[in-house]
Design an enzyme around this catalytic site. Structure first.
Site, PDB file in Angstrom:
ATOM      1  N   CYS A  73       0.828  -1.215   0.000  1.00  0.00           N
ATOM      2  CA  CYS A  73       0.000   0.000   0.000  1.00  0.00           C
ATOM      3  C   CYS A  73       0.861   1.263   0.000  1.00  0.00           C
ATOM      4  CB  CYS A  73      -0.922  -0.042   1.213  1.00  0.00           C
ATOM      5  SG  CYS A  73      -1.948   1.398   1.371  1.00  0.00           S
ATOM      6  N   GLY A 121      -9.280  -3.124 -15.097  1.00  0.00           N
ATOM      7  CA  GLY A 121      -9.646  -3.032 -13.683  1.00  0.00           C
ATOM      8  C   GLY A 121      -9.177  -1.710 -13.107  1.00  0.00           C
ATOM      9  N   GLU A 174      -9.471  -4.936 -22.593  1.00  0.00           N
ATOM     10  CA  GLU A 174     -10.191  -5.641 -21.521  1.00  0.00           C
ATOM     11  C   GLU A 174     -10.964  -6.792 -22.159  1.00  0.00           C
ATOM     12  OE1 GLU A 174     -10.759  -5.750 -18.128  1.00  0.00           O
ATOM     13  OE2 GLU A 174     -12.266  -7.229 -18.691  1.00  0.00           O
ATOM     14  N   VAL A 182      -5.485 -10.335 -25.421  1.00  0.00           N
ATOM     15  CA  VAL A 182      -4.155 -10.252 -26.007  1.00  0.00           C
ATOM     16  C   VAL A 182      -3.669 -11.683 -26.160  1.00  0.00           C
ATOM     17  CG1 VAL A 182      -1.780  -9.521 -25.584  1.00  0.00           C
ATOM     18  CG2 VAL A 182      -3.677  -7.993 -25.008  1.00  0.00           C
ATOM     19  N   GLY A 196      -4.869  -8.289 -12.318  1.00  0.00           N
ATOM     20  CA  GLY A 196      -5.268  -8.818 -11.021  1.00  0.00           C
ATOM     21  C   GLY A 196      -4.071  -9.103 -10.129  1.00  0.00           C
ATOM     22  N   HIS A 235     -24.947  22.820   2.569  1.00  0.00           N
ATOM     23  CA  HIS A 235     -25.140  23.307   1.197  1.00  0.00           C
ATOM     24  C   HIS A 235     -24.127  24.399   0.903  1.00  0.00           C
ATOM     25  CE1 HIS A 235     -27.237  24.390  -2.465  1.00  0.00           C
ATOM     26  NE2 HIS A 235     -27.141  25.663  -2.097  1.00  0.00           N
TER      27      HIS A 235
HETATM   28  C1  LIG Z   1      -1.080   0.134  -7.732  1.00  0.00           C
HETATM   29  C2  LIG Z   1      -1.949  -0.237  -6.568  1.00  0.00           C
HETATM   30  C3  LIG Z   1      -2.860   0.668  -6.074  1.00  0.00           C
HETATM   31  C4  LIG Z   1      -3.654   0.343  -4.978  1.00  0.00           C
HETATM   32  N1  LIG Z   1      -4.535   1.276  -4.513  1.00  0.00           N
HETATM   33  C5  LIG Z   1      -5.308   0.985  -3.463  1.00  0.00           C
HETATM   34  C6  LIG Z   1      -6.199   1.948  -2.935  1.00  0.00           C
HETATM   35  O1  LIG Z   1      -6.286   3.071  -3.428  1.00  0.00           O
HETATM   36  N2  LIG Z   1      -6.937   1.621  -1.846  1.00  0.00           N
HETATM   37  C7  LIG Z   1      -6.863   0.375  -1.278  1.00  0.00           C
HETATM   38  O2  LIG Z   1      -7.565   0.121  -0.297  1.00  0.00           O
HETATM   39  N3  LIG Z   1      -6.030  -0.564  -1.750  1.00  0.00           N
HETATM   40  C8  LIG Z   1      -5.250  -0.285  -2.828  1.00  0.00           C
HETATM   41  N4  LIG Z   1      -4.374  -1.231  -3.290  1.00  0.00           N
HETATM   42  C9  LIG Z   1      -4.367  -2.554  -2.645  1.00  0.00           C
HETATM   43  C10 LIG Z   1      -3.580  -2.489  -1.340  1.00  0.00           C
HETATM   44  O3  LIG Z   1      -2.270  -2.080  -1.610  1.00  0.00           O
HETATM   45  C11 LIG Z   1      -3.600  -3.852  -0.665  1.00  0.00           C
HETATM   46  O4  LIG Z   1      -4.927  -4.297  -0.508  1.00  0.00           O
HETATM   47  C12 LIG Z   1      -2.958  -3.781   0.714  1.00  0.00           C
HETATM   48  O5  LIG Z   1      -1.638  -3.321   0.622  1.00  0.00           O
HETATM   49  C13 LIG Z   1      -2.987  -5.159   1.382  1.00  0.00           C
HETATM   50  O6  LIG Z   1      -2.394  -5.064   2.632  1.00  0.00           O
HETATM   51  P1  LIG Z   1      -1.758  -6.326   3.350  1.00  0.00           P
HETATM   52  O7  LIG Z   1      -1.444  -5.877   4.730  1.00  0.00           O
HETATM   53  O8  LIG Z   1      -2.610  -7.513   3.158  1.00  0.00           O
HETATM   54  O9  LIG Z   1      -0.403  -6.658   2.586  1.00  0.00           O
HETATM   55  P2  LIG Z   1       0.662  -5.840   1.739  1.00  0.00           P
HETATM   56  O10 LIG Z   1       0.442  -4.396   1.754  1.00  0.00           O
HETATM   57  O11 LIG Z   1       0.708  -6.558   0.426  1.00  0.00           O
HETATM   58  O12 LIG Z   1       2.000  -6.101   2.542  1.00  0.00           O
HETATM   59  C14 LIG Z   1       2.532  -7.369   2.698  1.00  0.00           C
HETATM   60  C15 LIG Z   1       3.974  -7.223   3.111  1.00  0.00           C
HETATM   61  O13 LIG Z   1       4.466  -8.495   3.493  1.00  0.00           O
HETATM   62  C16 LIG Z   1       5.781  -8.649   3.023  1.00  0.00           C
HETATM   63  N5  LIG Z   1       6.067 -10.082   2.947  1.00  0.00           N
HETATM   64  C17 LIG Z   1       5.507 -10.999   2.114  1.00  0.00           C
HETATM   65  N6  LIG Z   1       6.014 -12.221   2.369  1.00  0.00           N
HETATM   66  C18 LIG Z   1       6.910 -12.085   3.378  1.00  0.00           C
HETATM   67  C19 LIG Z   1       7.751 -12.978   4.096  1.00  0.00           C
HETATM   68  N7  LIG Z   1       7.763 -14.281   3.829  1.00  0.00           N
HETATM   69  N8  LIG Z   1       8.540 -12.478   5.065  1.00  0.00           N
HETATM   70  C20 LIG Z   1       8.529 -11.145   5.368  1.00  0.00           C
HETATM   71  N9  LIG Z   1       7.751 -10.259   4.718  1.00  0.00           N
HETATM   72  C21 LIG Z   1       6.943 -10.718   3.745  1.00  0.00           C
HETATM   73  C22 LIG Z   1       5.740  -7.953   1.675  1.00  0.00           C
HETATM   74  O14 LIG Z   1       7.041  -7.604   1.241  1.00  0.00           O
HETATM   75  C23 LIG Z   1       4.888  -6.731   2.005  1.00  0.00           C
HETATM   76  O15 LIG Z   1       5.672  -5.666   2.456  1.00  0.00           O
HETATM   77  C24 LIG Z   1      -3.545  -0.928  -4.374  1.00  0.00           C
HETATM   78  C25 LIG Z   1      -2.620  -1.860  -4.858  1.00  0.00           C
HETATM   79  C26 LIG Z   1      -1.830  -1.524  -5.943  1.00  0.00           C
HETATM   80  C27 LIG Z   1      -0.836  -2.520  -6.437  1.00  0.00           C
END
Ligand SMILES: Cc1cc2nc3c(=O)[nH]c(=O)nc-3n(C[C@H](O)[C@H](O)[C@H](O)COP(=O)(O)OP(=O)(O)OC[C@H]3O[C@@H](n4cnc5c(N)ncnc54)[C@H](O)[C@@H]3O)c2cc1C
Length: 473
Positions: free
Chosen positions: A45, A185, A206, A240, A274, A447
């Protein structure tokens, strides 16, 4: 029940799920270790998701507005883009936020280990640290919050610097003359909008019949109309089938009933089809944790896996893969570990697409209600009748309520329009509080604001909206 102060909790993954869980657990008195590969907490995030994309979308909005301002009698010159400075501003935002989380972590005495964790057995981790060292760590309870990564289509994987995923696109290596976004998406559309504003000719392909599959079509329509103007092309019902690198770009082959040109060359191709859960954690098979067919770790309403000491939250446990879902699950898991009677069972999780216009919805969608054959009434208020929308020249928006006709309870809210992402929280609150349409209609909204449109939509339900033509009786 074990006293929280006697619990030794480890959290793997420092994203919005993991860090929220770790910090709350420390506040409740647990001894907490947080492990992530990055220098500071933040996860996808903060480092390569929500935050950098929104910083760039803010800039894109400014560019678009400055171009549009000539309709209001103000003309600016074409923007000069200093890419290095833009990149460093975006990186500065990320650094400030992640650095701040590092500070918060220290202040709470959460032990932060920069490294990659795997399971030695069901109560011990093996950590490969960023400095090359190895460490074993035992735990009473563990929360897996390892998040997700971009999905890759094996047949469309070519090793070329012209190919980008969302992480690569956010790095802003350059502004390509032409960019193909594979996948309509929210991530593809957000990043496509950024590059289009910066000057790329963006095309989107898409495979389904419309952009943002899953969102109500009437919410998507105003966005579709706008991006039709800012994007070079939108190819629906199209897949594609091949990618080939050539000297001057990537040759892309398209297939589908609406395809006009089977082959086209693009400077860069962004694949955003995705995300995939990070559940392939080394040694996870030495625990009782169950992983489902789509790779999500299976949990109950307390976010507990089949292994009682192991909890999992966030993207790694399922849809919607959103930061706010992850952090709320993190809180629930920690409270469950602390012995509180809790369950993660929200009535509404908001989804926001930060395009221009924004699209936001929560609770029951009209599409879902139709699929489930549910008896609903939809009340829509067009922003063309909103004074505030008129003053910002954004009348293409719409606010709608999905209402149970018998109880008059609000089941869902959908908004398309400028700032919809900020407006949807009222809908979430209404659904969580079990609000009736009458509650919203009787709530005095300020308003002139766009927030009034939610109240106006409730008035439409009762046939008492005075800002639109009187409904036929
Ligand atoms: C371009 C983009 C835009 C987005 N915009 C939005 C938005 O506007 N609003 C929204 O709500 N969501 C958004 N998201 C989705 C959002 O980023 C995720 O839903 C969110 O980050 C999930 O949080 P999480 O805590 O599950 O894991 P993550 O944020 O994915 O963090 C997981 C962490 O675990 C670490 N990790 C993984 N495996 C291991 C391991 N074995 N040992 C140690 N560390 C590990 C990873 O390196 C990572 O730092 C976006 C995603 C992307 C890609």
């Amino acid at each position: 029940m074990t006293e929280p102060s006697k619990i030794n909790l480890v959290v793997i993954g420092g994203g919005p799920g993991g860090y929220a869980a770790a910090f709350l657990a420390a506040d409740l008195g647990m001894k907490v270790t947080l492990i992530d590969q990055e220098l500071n907490p933040g996860g996808v995030c903060l480092y390569r998701g929500c935050i950098p994309s929104k910083a760039l979308l803010h800039v894109a909005k400014l560019i678009d507005e400055s171009r549009h301002a000539k309709n209001w009698g103000i003309e600016f010159g074409e923007p000069k883009i200093d890419l290095a400075r833009l990149r460093s501003w975006k990186e500065g935002v990320v650094k400030k936020l992640t650095g701040g989380l590092g500070q918060l972590s220290k202040q709470r005495k959460v032990e932060y280990i920069q490294g990659r964790a795997g399971f030695e057995n069901a109560s011990t981790l093996r950590i490969t640290k960023a400095d090359g060292g190895e460490q074993s760590l035992t735990f009473d309870r563990i929360i897996i919050a390892t998040g997700s990564r971009p999905s890759v289509i094996p047949t469309l994987k070519i090793d070329s610097p012209r190919m980008l995923d969302s992480t690569g696109a956010l790095d802003l290596p350059d502004i390509p003359g032409t960019l193909l976004v594979i996948g309509g998406g929210y991530i593809g559309l957000e990043l496509g909008s950024v590059y289009a504003a910066l000057g790329s000719k963006v095309s989107v392909v898409e495979m389904t019949t419309g952009l943002l599959p899953g969102a109500d079509r009437d919410l998507v329509l105003p966005l579709h109309k706008r991006v039709e103007k800012s994007f070079a092309s939108i190819m629906l019902n199209t897949t594609v089938t091949g990618l080939e690198e050539e000297a001057n770009g990537i040759r892309v082959t398209f297939d589908g009933q609406d395809v006009k040109q089977r082959e086209q060359i693009f400077d860069k191709v962004l694949v955003s089809v995705g995300r995939k859960p990070n559940s392939e954690i080394p040694g996870l098979n030495k625990t009782k944790v169950q992983v489902g067919q789509r790779g999500f770790i299976q949990v109950n309403k307390q976010l507990q896996t089949a292994d009682p000491a192991i909890y999992a939250i966030g993207d790694v446990v399922g849809e919607p893969m959103l930061a706010h879902k992850a952090s709320h699950e993190g809180r629930t898991a920690v409270e469950a570990i602390a012995g509180h009677k809790v369950a993660f069972e929200p009535n509404a999780i908001p989804a926001v697409v930060f395009t221009d216009p924004e699209i936001a919805w929560c609770g029951l969608t009209e599409t879902q209600a139709q699929k489930e054959n549910r008896n609903i009434k939809v009340a829509k208020f067009p922003w063309a009748a909103s004074g505030r929308a008129m003053t910002i020249d954004r009348t293409e928006g719409m606010t709608k309520l999905v209402i149970d006709p018998e109880s008059e309870r609000v089941l869902g809210v959908g908004i398309v329009g400028a700032g919809a992402g900020e407006l949807i929280a009222e809908g979430v609150l209404a659904i969580e509080m079990g609000a009736l349409a009458k509650d919203i209609a009787l709530t005095i909204h300020p308003h002139p604001t766009l927030s009034e449109t939610t109240m106006n939509a409730a008035e439409v339900f009762f046939g008492t909206a005075t800002d639109i033509y009187r409904p036929k009786r």
